[in-house]
Design a protein around this motif. Structure first.
Motif, mmCIF file in Angstrom:
data_model
loop_
_atom_site.group_PDB
_atom_site.id
_atom_site.type_symbol
_atom_site.label_atom_id
_atom_site.label_comp_id
_atom_site.label_asym_id
_atom_site.label_seq_id
_atom_site.Cartn_x
_atom_site.Cartn_y
_atom_site.Cartn_z
ATOM 1 N N HIS A 139 0.817 -1.221 0.000
ATOM 2 C CA HIS A 139 0.000 0.000 0.000
ATOM 3 C C HIS A 139 0.847 1.264 0.000
ATOM 4 O O HIS A 139 0.480 2.263 -0.626
ATOM 5 N N GLU A 140 1.969 1.260 0.702
ATOM 6 C CA GLU A 140 2.796 2.459 0.778
ATOM 7 C C GLU A 140 3.724 2.631 -0.420
ATOM 8 O O GLU A 140 4.125 3.747 -0.730
ATOM 9 N N TYR A 141 4.092 1.560 -1.086
ATOM 10 C CA TYR A 141 5.116 1.679 -2.123
ATOM 11 C C TYR A 141 4.777 0.960 -3.428
ATOM 12 O O TYR A 141 4.754 1.572 -4.492
ATOM 13 N N TYR A 142 4.519 -0.323 -3.387
ATOM 14 C CA TYR A 142 4.387 -1.146 -4.598
ATOM 15 C C TYR A 142 3.295 -0.645 -5.540
ATOM 16 O O TYR A 142 3.520 -0.513 -6.745
ATOM 17 N N TYR A 143 2.109 -0.362 -5.016
ATOM 18 C CA TYR A 143 0.998 0.050 -5.870
ATOM 19 C C TYR A 143 1.206 1.446 -6.462
ATOM 20 O O TYR A 143 0.518 1.837 -7.384
ATOM 21 N N ARG A 144 2.144 2.208 -5.928
ATOM 22 C CA ARG A 144 2.370 3.580 -6.391
ATOM 23 C C ARG A 144 3.519 3.697 -7.403
ATOM 24 O O ARG A 144 3.815 4.786 -7.856
ATOM 25 N N HIS A 145 4.168 2.597 -7.726
ATOM 26 C CA HIS A 145 5.304 2.612 -8.637
ATOM 27 C C HIS A 145 5.175 1.508 -9.683
ATOM 28 O O HIS A 145 4.459 0.538 -9.472
ATOM 29 N N THR A 146 5.866 1.690 -10.779
ATOM 30 C CA THR A 146 5.958 0.626 -11.778
ATOM 31 C C THR A 146 7.413 0.181 -11.873
ATOM 32 O O THR A 146 8.326 0.994 -11.742
ATOM 33 N N PHE A 147 7.592 -1.093 -12.086
ATOM 34 C CA PHE A 147 8.921 -1.678 -12.148
ATOM 35 C C PHE A 147 9.057 -2.406 -13.479
ATOM 36 O O PHE A 147 8.243 -3.248 -13.814
ATOM 37 N N VAL A 148 10.100 -2.062 -14.206
ATOM 38 C CA VAL A 148 10.315 -2.654 -15.517
ATOM 39 C C VAL A 148 11.014 -4.007 -15.389
ATOM 40 O O VAL A 148 10.705 -4.949 -16.106
#
Length: 77
Positions: free
Chosen positions: A22-31
């Motif tokens: 909730h704090e990090y993963y859902y707010r970023h995209t990783f290639v």
């Protein structure tokens, strides 16, 4: 981590990963996988060394652990 099929044994780990998502993963995209691994390492470092937790007197986990090993510490319970 505990016995298979007993959710209460996993509560701490599940809570940690939920917080990360909730704090990090859902707010970023990783290639790449390497980017994700680096992000997890960065977040875990912040979580343990800088992020303050209300359940341990607004200290980071690292500072709380150090306070328990200090002579005369009154926080050890």
């Amino acid at each position: 981590m505990g016995r298979t099929g007993v959710c209460w044994d996993n509560a701490g780990a599940e809570s940690l990963w939920s917080t990360f998502k909730h704090e990090y993963y859902y707010r970023h995209t990783f290639v790449t996988k390497a980017e994700l691994v680096a992000a997890i390492n960065k977040w875990m470092n912040t979580y343990n060394s800088r992020r303050r937790h209300s359940s341990i007197g607004m200290l980071s986990p690292d500072n709380y652990e150090r306070s328990l090993t200090m002579p005369g510490s009154d926080q050890a319970a």
